[in-house]
Write a protein that holds these residues in place. Structure first.
Motif, mmCIF file in Angstrom:
data_model
loop_
_atom_site.group_PDB
_atom_site.id
_atom_site.type_symbol
_atom_site.label_atom_id
_atom_site.label_comp_id
_atom_site.label_asym_id
_atom_site.label_seq_id
_atom_site.Cartn_x
_atom_site.Cartn_y
_atom_site.Cartn_z
ATOM 1 N N ILE A 149 -3.482 2.234 -6.176
ATOM 2 C CA ILE A 149 -2.958 1.567 -4.975
ATOM 3 C C ILE A 149 -3.772 1.896 -3.860
ATOM 4 C CG2 ILE A 149 -0.887 1.132 -3.469
ATOM 5 C CD1 ILE A 149 0.916 1.657 -5.857
ATOM 6 N N GLU A 150 -4.355 0.761 -3.251
ATOM 7 C CA GLU A 150 -5.088 1.030 -1.876
ATOM 8 C C GLU A 150 -4.300 1.126 -0.734
ATOM 9 O OE1 GLU A 150 -8.691 -1.263 0.372
ATOM 10 O OE2 GLU A 150 -8.186 -1.807 -1.356
ATOM 11 N N ALA A 151 -4.071 1.976 -0.001
ATOM 12 C CA ALA A 151 -3.554 2.183 1.113
ATOM 13 C C ALA A 151 -3.924 1.205 2.131
ATOM 14 C CB ALA A 151 -3.645 3.518 1.996
ATOM 15 N N ALA A 152 -3.087 0.699 3.070
ATOM 16 C CA ALA A 152 -3.362 -0.612 3.974
ATOM 17 C C ALA A 152 -3.587 -0.306 5.316
ATOM 18 C CB ALA A 152 -2.431 -1.558 3.724
ATOM 19 N N VAL A 163 16.527 8.683 -6.602
ATOM 20 C CA VAL A 163 16.092 8.190 -5.046
ATOM 21 C C VAL A 163 14.413 8.607 -5.191
ATOM 22 C CG1 VAL A 163 16.403 8.537 -2.615
ATOM 23 C CG2 VAL A 163 18.233 9.017 -4.100
ATOM 24 N N SER A 164 13.675 7.648 -4.960
ATOM 25 C CA SER A 164 12.558 7.726 -4.850
ATOM 26 C C SER A 164 11.777 7.820 -3.504
ATOM 27 C CB SER A 164 11.679 7.163 -5.942
ATOM 28 O OG SER A 164 11.884 7.091 -7.031
ATOM 29 N N VAL A 165 10.682 8.291 -3.231
ATOM 30 C CA VAL A 165 10.224 8.159 -1.629
ATOM 31 C C VAL A 165 8.866 7.494 -1.885
ATOM 32 C CG1 VAL A 165 9.228 9.499 0.410
ATOM 33 C CG2 VAL A 165 11.120 10.744 -1.192
ATOM 34 N N TYR A 166 8.533 6.677 -1.017
ATOM 35 C CA TYR A 166 7.126 5.796 -1.029
ATOM 36 C C TYR A 166 6.730 5.930 0.325
ATOM 37 C CZ TYR A 166 8.457 3.735 -5.627
ATOM 38 O OH TYR A 166 8.856 3.427 -6.707
ATOM 39 N N SER A 167 5.611 6.333 0.355
ATOM 40 C CA SER A 167 4.825 6.616 1.712
ATOM 41 C C SER A 167 3.497 6.153 1.919
ATOM 42 C CB SER A 167 4.437 8.207 1.586
ATOM 43 O OG SER A 167 5.445 9.037 1.060
ATOM 44 N N GLN A 168 3.282 6.012 3.352
ATOM 45 C CA GLN A 168 2.224 5.645 3.784
ATOM 46 C C GLN A 168 2.236 5.855 5.246
ATOM 47 O OE1 GLN A 168 -0.630 1.414 3.771
ATOM 48 N NE2 GLN A 168 1.227 1.427 3.234
ATOM 49 N N GLY A 169 0.853 6.502 5.632
ATOM 50 C CA GLY A 169 0.784 7.011 6.989
ATOM 51 C C GLY A 169 2.171 7.876 7.236
ATOM 52 N N ASP A 170 2.773 7.704 8.272
ATOM 53 C CA ASP A 170 3.977 8.405 8.611
ATOM 54 C C ASP A 170 5.153 7.777 8.281
ATOM 55 O OD1 ASP A 170 2.423 10.607 9.815
ATOM 56 O OD2 ASP A 170 2.538 9.708 11.962
ATOM 57 N N ILE A 171 5.119 6.956 7.441
ATOM 58 C CA ILE A 171 6.059 5.886 7.215
ATOM 59 C C ILE A 171 6.774 6.766 5.708
ATOM 60 C CG2 ILE A 171 7.028 3.717 6.474
ATOM 61 C CD1 ILE A 171 4.208 2.767 7.564
ATOM 62 N N ARG A 172 8.050 6.714 5.828
ATOM 63 C CA ARG A 172 8.673 7.067 4.497
ATOM 64 C C ARG A 172 9.645 6.115 4.109
ATOM 65 N NH1 ARG A 172 5.298 9.605 4.820
ATOM 66 N NH2 ARG A 172 4.766 11.661 5.146
ATOM 67 N N LEU A 173 9.872 5.647 3.022
ATOM 68 C CA LEU A 173 10.821 4.760 2.387
ATOM 69 C C LEU A 173 11.372 5.049 1.421
ATOM 70 C CD1 LEU A 173 8.783 1.131 3.011
ATOM 71 C CD2 LEU A 173 10.316 2.073 4.553
ATOM 72 N N LEU A 174 12.601 5.109 1.443
ATOM 73 C CA LEU A 174 13.504 5.675 0.311
ATOM 74 C C LEU A 174 14.306 4.612 -0.538
ATOM 75 C CD1 LEU A 174 12.961 8.357 1.852
ATOM 76 C CD2 LEU A 174 15.447 9.060 1.297
ATOM 77 N N GLY A 216 0.817 -1.204 0.009
ATOM 78 C CA GLY A 216 -0.105 0.000 -0.058
ATOM 79 C C GLY A 216 0.924 1.506 -0.014
ATOM 80 N N PHE A 217 2.090 1.227 -0.512
ATOM 81 C CA PHE A 217 2.988 2.268 -0.362
ATOM 82 C C PHE A 217 2.906 3.119 -1.865
ATOM 83 C CE2 PHE A 217 4.730 0.335 3.212
ATOM 84 C CZ PHE A 217 5.207 1.289 4.123
ATOM 85 N N VAL A 218 2.843 4.328 -1.982
ATOM 86 C CA VAL A 218 2.643 4.891 -3.023
ATOM 87 C C VAL A 218 3.828 6.032 -3.109
ATOM 88 C CG1 VAL A 218 0.212 4.831 -3.632
ATOM 89 C CG2 VAL A 218 1.175 6.626 -2.420
ATOM 90 N N LYS A 219 4.316 6.198 -4.480
ATOM 91 C CA LYS A 219 5.565 6.795 -4.790
ATOM 92 C C LYS A 219 5.057 8.398 -4.478
ATOM 93 C CE LYS A 219 8.491 7.855 -8.634
ATOM 94 N NZ LYS A 219 9.372 6.828 -9.689
ATOM 95 N N THR A 220 5.782 9.284 -3.588
ATOM 96 C CA THR A 220 5.134 10.545 -3.456
ATOM 97 C C THR A 220 6.113 11.403 -3.989
ATOM 98 O OG1 THR A 220 5.855 10.419 -1.106
ATOM 99 C CG2 THR A 220 3.476 9.921 -1.493
ATOM 100 N N ALA A 221 7.438 11.308 -4.029
ATOM 101 C CA ALA A 221 8.584 12.418 -4.245
ATOM 102 C C ALA A 221 9.705 11.493 -5.021
ATOM 103 C CB ALA A 221 8.897 13.176 -3.071
ATOM 104 N N VAL A 222 10.275 12.592 -5.830
ATOM 105 C CA VAL A 222 11.417 11.990 -6.515
ATOM 106 C C VAL A 222 12.639 13.039 -5.885
ATOM 107 C CG1 VAL A 222 10.653 10.629 -8.059
ATOM 108 C CG2 VAL A 222 11.018 13.173 -8.640
ATOM 109 N N HIS A 223 13.933 12.652 -5.797
ATOM 110 C CA HIS A 223 15.009 13.510 -5.385
ATOM 111 C C HIS A 223 15.266 14.315 -6.703
ATOM 112 C CE1 HIS A 223 19.018 14.767 -3.991
ATOM 113 N NE2 HIS A 223 18.753 14.438 -2.860
ATOM 114 N N ARG A 224 15.718 15.711 -6.402
ATOM 115 C CA ARG A 224 16.025 16.545 -7.413
ATOM 116 C C ARG A 224 16.858 16.161 -8.227
ATOM 117 N NH1 ARG A 224 13.539 21.729 -6.435
ATOM 118 N NH2 ARG A 224 12.603 21.627 -4.707
ATOM 119 N N SER A 225 18.114 15.743 -7.653
ATOM 120 C CA SER A 225 19.326 15.305 -8.528
ATOM 121 C C SER A 225 19.791 13.700 -8.712
ATOM 122 C CB SER A 225 20.486 16.027 -8.107
ATOM 123 O OG SER A 225 20.964 15.874 -6.733
ATOM 124 N N LYS A 226 19.167 13.073 -7.599
ATOM 125 C CA LYS A 226 19.855 11.714 -7.689
ATOM 126 C C LYS A 226 18.551 10.644 -7.990
ATOM 127 C CE LYS A 226 22.678 12.846 -3.919
ATOM 128 N NZ LYS A 226 22.859 12.411 -2.230
#
Ligand SMILES: O=C(O)c1ccc(O)c(O)c1
Ligand SMILES: [Mg+2]
Length: 629
Positions: free
Chosen positions: A430-433, A326-337, A314-324
């Motif tokens: 994607i459905e958040a879990a 690197v993507s951020v996957y988020s759900q609730g307060d969780i951030r996975l890079l 249930g993680f969705v990509k919410t951001a990408v790094h400006r120069s590298k």
């Protein structure tokens, strides 16, 4: 406070030991006689080696079975002492440790012992040497520092003093207030060791299980505070007999010891700011508010599998790094890079270890202060080049070569995701879990490194350990140690693997080092989460059906609840605080997996379920240990 360590505390040959001791930053070294006897160089060579490394010899030891001997033993004992004095003069060591007599022929009688010491003091004085008396916890007549002190007091000789060793005093639970009335100039040196609480013979416990202050369960800080109250400001010297350390990394164990002393000094200073121990100042242990993110190093090829699992969670990509890359996957307060960048530390880590969660960011009250404390405790700062306009996050190297980022809300660091990253439109498919936050981070480490990790986390951050538990894997035992803070905003489980046949052991062997093996996310409703995961195509770990009959009987569960648990492959536990529900992913790569938990006031980590979880995970691995999927 000056720091010292006995050569017996670490592995290797004498020159290697001395080099590691100097490199770790100690001021002095106790020469353990056997280390000297096993070395080919002359006493003068050893003395020169020590001084060339900028160290001082704090003590020569041990001299055994001296006091209270009847003739003819007595004369021979004094002759033996003279021979040791010869060696000490050549070495340039001016203090000898006499440990209390354990010989069956030794006679008691406090004045007899005092007379022997007075005579030894006379002989030592002629050579400009001093002698300290230490009560071994298992001495024949003297096994309490209060009695040793009485002997020293009655010997009444300026060259005779007392040696206090935390292990001997604390293992016997002797009242440490008795230390506060000893005059500081009669304490010739202080030896420190901690130990895990194990109910066993004192001698065996002392010779095999001592560890660094803070690594065990003895009140070494209370002991040291009592010493400091006497006004003593001399050497604090580690004397650690430990089977694991004897075979461990010379440099790492020496460095751990030094860290333990600095941390101990800091604890004393905080308890009594007017202490007479000379101590460096440093910021307090860093309070951890939350886990900011966990970052995976991978490459484009491997990333697809990882991202597939994240999406099914249930993680969705919410951001990408400006120069590298690197993507951020988020759900609730969780951030996975997810970092697939080809330059930088992450790609180096990927090249060596494969896909792994190599970095963790901790949100602390004040990142700059946290970094300053870490550096005061000899942690290695980590930096890497950043593009203009991007933030340089303060960071330190973890024990296993990973990275711990330190961020806070005080400065721009709190907005690093806005500064360094660009938002992207989330994938609506994607459905958040219902995953809300990271519950715990499980690090698999080699068993030998567990104490190093423990000291790293507890000395730098405001955390504490809970008692170690054994987890039975069909391939061996894995020891599990929790490090957490009171608020639950940081929970780390360290799993120490002794052999590679365990799931944990296989993982570190394949990863070529310690690494995060699983991440546990929290949900407020595990059944709703479980159903959302099913809709996302999440591959859940299948638990043996036999488990559920047992769990129902053990906890007296309503059969309806048992059925639901079974249907959803959810594990259950309960403690005196509340209930715990767990479900797991299948393994990814060499045995990485995700866990989802719901805590209903429960405080533990589901240790009783680990055996069933491991068995289920192992079914997914081929007999050669490789994953089937
Ligand atoms: O185990 C021993 O014999 C021993 C020897 C010397 C010491 O200083 C000590 O604390 C223990
Ligand atoms: Mg000792």
């Amino acid at each position: 406070m000056k720091t010292s360590i006995a050569t017996v505390s670490i592995s290797g040959e004498l020159p290697e030991k001395l080099e590691a001791i100097a490199k770790a930053g100690y001021d002095g070294v106790e020469i353990f006689e056997n280390d000297f006897l096993a070395f080919d160089g002359s006493p003068r060579d050893v003395g020169r080696m020590v001084r060339d490394l900028g160290l001082e010899i704090t003590l020569f030891q041990p001299f055994r079975d001296f006091e209270g001997m009847p003739e003819p033993h007595r004369s021979r004992t004094f002759d033996r002492a003279e021979r040791k004095f010869d060696v000490m003069q050549e070495l340039g060591a001016d203090l000898l440790l006499v440990c209390s007599n354990v010989s069956g022929v030794a006679l008691g009688g406090i004045d007899r012992l005092a007379d022997d010491f007075r005579e030894l003091g006379e002989r030592a004085a002629k050579r400009g040497l001093k002698v300290g008396y230490e009560a071994l916890a298992w001495g024949r007549h003297i096994f309490d520092h209060r009695d040793a002190w009485e002997v020293v007091r009655r010997a009444d000789h300026p060259n005779i003093g007392l040696i206090l060793d935390s292990f001997h005093t604390l293992s016997r639970k002797i009242d440490i207030n008795s230390i506060r009335s000893i005059p500081k100039d009669k304490i010739f040196i202080v030896q420190l060791a901690d130990a895990p609480l194990i109910d066993m013979d004192l001698l065996y416990w002392s010779r095999h299980f001592r560890n660094m202050p803070g690594e065990g369960d003895l009140p070494v800080a209370d002991f040291t505070a009592a010493i400091a109250d006497t006004g003593y400001d001399g050497y604090l010297s580690l004397e650690i007999f430990n089977d694991q350390f004897r075979g461990g990394s010379t440099r790492e164990i020496a460095a751990d010891g030094h860290r333990s002393l600095i941390y101990l000094g800091d604890q004393i200073r905080r308890r009594s700011p007017t202490t007479r121990l000379t101590l460096p100042t440093m910021p307090p242990r860093a309070k951890i508010r939350d886990v900011g993110f966990v970052e995976f190093a991978t490459d484009d090829g491997d990333a697809a599998g990882l991202i597939g699992i994240l999406r099914s969670l249930g993680f969705v990509k919410t951001a990408v790094h400006r120069s590298k890359a690197v993507s951020v996957y988020s759900q609730g307060d969780i951030r996975l890079l997810v970092n697939t960048d080809e330059g930088g530390f992450a790609s180096g880590s990927y090249a060596v270890h494969g896909t792994s969660a190599y970095a963790v960011a901790l949100i602390v009250d004040d990142a700059k202060q946290a970094l300053a404390r870490a550096e005061a405790l000899n942690a290695v700062p980590f930096t890497q080049p950043v593009q203009e306009g991007e933030l340089e996050l303060p960071a330190i190297r973890g024990v296993g070569g990973g990275i711990v980022y330190l961020i806070d809300d005080k400065t721009d660091l709190g907005r690093f995701s806005e500064i360094d990253f660009l938002p992207v439109e989330p994938d609506a498919q994607i459905e958040a879990a219902g995953l809300t936050r990271i519950d715990h981070i499980a690090q698999t480490v080699s068993y030998d490194e567990m104490l190093t990790w423990l000291l790293f986390y507890t000395s730098i951050f405001e955390t504490q350990k809970t008692p170690m538990v054994d987890i039975i894997d069909p391939g061996g035992v894995v020891r599990s140690q929790v490090i957490e803070n009171g608020q639950g905003s940081l929970r780390i489980t360290l799993n120490g693997a002794e052999n590679r046949r365990t799931l944990a052991g296989h993982f570190i062997a394949e990863k070529l080092g310690s690494s995060v093996q699983h991440l546990a996310f929290e949900t407020d409703d595990i059944f709703a989460t479980s159903q959302a995961l099913a809709r996302n195509g999440f591959r859940k770990l299948q638990i043996s059906p036999n488990y559920y009959g047992d769990v129902e009987a053990r906890f007296g569960l309503d059969p309806e609840l048992t059925d639901r648990l079974k249907q959803e492959n959810i594990l259950y536990d309960r403690d005196e605080h509340g209930e715990y529900f767990q479900l797991y992913s299948e393994t990814y790569g060499e045995g990485f997996f995700f866990e989802i938990v719901e805590r209903r006031a429960y405080k533990g980590y589901g240790a009783p379920n680990a055996i069933f979880r491991i068995a289920a995970l192992k079914k997914l691995m081929r007999p050669d240990g490789m994953p089937k999927i």
